[in-house]
Design a protein around this motif. Sequence first.
Motif, short mmCIF file in Angstrom:
data_model
loop_
_atom_site.label_atom_id
_atom_site.label_comp_id
_atom_site.label_asym_id
_atom_site.label_seq_id
_atom_site.Cartn_x
_atom_site.Cartn_y
_atom_site.Cartn_z
N ARG A 1 6.27 -3.29 -5.86
CA ARG A 1 6.59 -2.17 -4.98
C ARG A 1 7.10 -0.97 -5.80
O ARG A 1 6.72 0.17 -5.55
CB ARG A 1 7.67 -2.57 -3.97
N ARG A 2 7.97 -1.25 -6.76
CA ARG A 2 8.50 -0.19 -7.61
C ARG A 2 7.38 0.48 -8.40
O ARG A 2 7.33 1.70 -8.54
CB ARG A 2 9.57 -0.73 -8.54
N ALA A 3 6.47 -0.32 -8.94
CA ALA A 3 5.34 0.24 -9.70
C ALA A 3 4.45 1.11 -8.82
O ALA A 3 3.97 2.15 -9.26
CB ALA A 3 4.53 -0.89 -10.34
N LEU A 4 4.24 0.69 -7.58
CA LEU A 4 3.44 1.51 -6.65
C LEU A 4 4.14 2.84 -6.35
O LEU A 4 3.51 3.89 -6.33
CB LEU A 4 3.17 0.75 -5.36
N ARG A 5 5.45 2.78 -6.11
CA ARG A 5 6.19 4.02 -5.85
C ARG A 5 6.18 4.93 -7.07
O ARG A 5 6.04 6.15 -6.95
CB ARG A 5 7.63 3.70 -5.45
N ASP A 6 6.34 4.35 -8.27
CA ASP A 6 6.31 5.15 -9.49
C ASP A 6 4.94 5.77 -9.70
O ASP A 6 4.82 6.92 -10.14
CB ASP A 6 6.69 4.29 -10.71
N THR A 7 3.88 5.03 -9.40
CA THR A 7 2.52 5.56 -9.51
C THR A 7 2.34 6.75 -8.57
O THR A 7 1.80 7.78 -8.96
CB THR A 7 1.49 4.47 -9.18
N LYS A 8 2.81 6.60 -7.33
CA LYS A 8 2.72 7.69 -6.36
C LYS A 8 3.47 8.91 -6.88
O LYS A 8 2.95 10.03 -6.84
CB LYS A 8 3.30 7.23 -5.02
N ALA A 9 4.67 8.73 -7.39
CA ALA A 9 5.47 9.85 -7.89
C ALA A 9 4.78 10.52 -9.08
O ALA A 9 4.73 11.75 -9.16
CB ALA A 9 6.86 9.37 -8.29
N THR B 1 0.82 -1.20 0.00
CA THR B 1 0.00 0.00 0.00
C THR B 1 0.86 1.26 0.00
O THR B 1 1.89 1.32 0.66
CB THR B 1 -0.91 0.02 1.25
N VAL B 2 0.41 2.26 -0.75
CA VAL B 2 1.00 3.60 -0.70
C VAL B 2 -0.14 4.59 -0.47
O VAL B 2 -1.27 4.35 -0.87
CB VAL B 2 1.77 3.98 -1.97
N THR B 3 0.20 5.70 0.18
CA THR B 3 -0.75 6.78 0.36
C THR B 3 -0.39 7.87 -0.63
O THR B 3 0.74 8.36 -0.64
CB THR B 3 -0.72 7.33 1.79
N ILE B 4 -1.35 8.25 -1.45
CA ILE B 4 -1.14 9.26 -2.47
C ILE B 4 -1.92 10.50 -2.06
O ILE B 4 -3.11 10.42 -1.76
CB ILE B 4 -1.59 8.75 -3.85
N TYR B 5 -1.27 11.63 -2.04
CA TYR B 5 -1.90 12.86 -1.59
C TYR B 5 -2.69 13.51 -2.72
O TYR B 5 -2.39 14.60 -3.17
CB TYR B 5 -0.84 13.81 -1.01
N ARG B 6 -3.69 12.79 -3.17
CA ARG B 6 -4.62 13.25 -4.20
C ARG B 6 -5.98 12.66 -3.85
O ARG B 6 -6.09 11.64 -3.18
CB ARG B 6 -4.21 12.73 -5.59
N GLU C 1 1.64 12.49 -7.83
CA GLU C 1 1.92 13.62 -6.95
C GLU C 1 2.82 14.68 -7.60
O GLU C 1 2.60 15.87 -7.44
CB GLU C 1 2.57 13.14 -5.65
N ALA C 2 3.86 14.24 -8.32
CA ALA C 2 4.84 15.18 -8.86
C ALA C 2 4.77 15.32 -10.38
O ALA C 2 5.38 16.21 -10.94
CB ALA C 2 6.24 14.74 -8.46
N GLY C 3 4.06 14.42 -11.03
CA GLY C 3 3.96 14.48 -12.49
C GLY C 3 5.07 13.74 -13.21
O GLY C 3 5.03 13.61 -14.43
N GLU C 4 6.07 13.26 -12.49
CA GLU C 4 7.15 12.49 -13.08
C GLU C 4 7.79 11.62 -12.00
O GLU C 4 7.64 11.88 -10.82
CB GLU C 4 8.20 13.40 -13.71
N VAL C 5 8.52 10.60 -12.45
CA VAL C 5 9.26 9.75 -11.53
C VAL C 5 10.65 10.36 -11.39
O VAL C 5 11.40 10.43 -12.36
CB VAL C 5 9.34 8.30 -12.04
N LEU C 6 10.95 10.83 -10.20
CA LEU C 6 12.23 11.48 -9.95
C LEU C 6 13.30 10.42 -9.69
O LEU C 6 13.09 9.51 -8.90
CB LEU C 6 12.13 12.43 -8.77
N LEU C 7 14.43 10.56 -10.35
CA LEU C 7 15.54 9.64 -10.19
C LEU C 7 16.75 10.40 -9.65
O LEU C 7 16.91 11.59 -9.95
CB LEU C 7 15.89 8.98 -11.52
#
Length: 154
Positions: A108-116, A37-42, A119-125
Motif C-alpha cells: 500500500r505504501r509503495a502504491l501511494r509513493d508511486t502515485k505521489a 488500487t490507486v488512481t493516478i491522474y496521468r 503526480e507531484a514529482g516527489e513523495v511529500l512527507l
Amino acid sequence: MKKLWWTVPVLAAGAEAVRRTRSAHRSDDRAGERWLTVTIYRPPEDVGSDEKLPAPLDEFADRIEVRVRKAPGDRGTELAARFKEPVPAASASLPARLAGKDPRQDLRRALRDTKALLEAGEVLLPDTPPTTRPTPGGKLIELFTRRSGGEGAM
C-alpha cells in the motif's frame, strides 16, 4: 428502560457490519488475491506498463502482479497490484498489522509513493516535529501515526 432504546439499532448495525466485513474478508483474501488500487491522474503511457514497474513498486517486482489500465471517465490511470502468492494468515492478523509486519502495508505504501512520484514529482512527507513541545494529545497521535504502518486511503 426508555433511555436505552438506541442500543438495539446500534447493536444490530454493528452485528451487520461485522458480518459483512467477515464475509468480504473471506471472499477477497481467500487466496491472497485482493487487488490494491490507486488512481493516478496521468495518462497510461506516463504510468508504465504491466511489465515495466514504477520505481517504488520495483522492489516487489518478482512477488507482485501489476495491472495498468485507463480509469473510468477519463480520470487518469488505475494502477493495481496484488501479491502472486497468498499472504500468510498470521501476517495479516490484527496484531501483525499493528506491529507493522503485514506485507500488504508495504505494498500500500509503495502504491501511494508511486502515485505521489508520478503526480507531484516527489513523495511529500509531513513536517517533523509537528509541535514545538510534546503534549499528551500529540504523543497519542504520534503513537497512532507510527502504528498505522501504511494503512489508510490510497
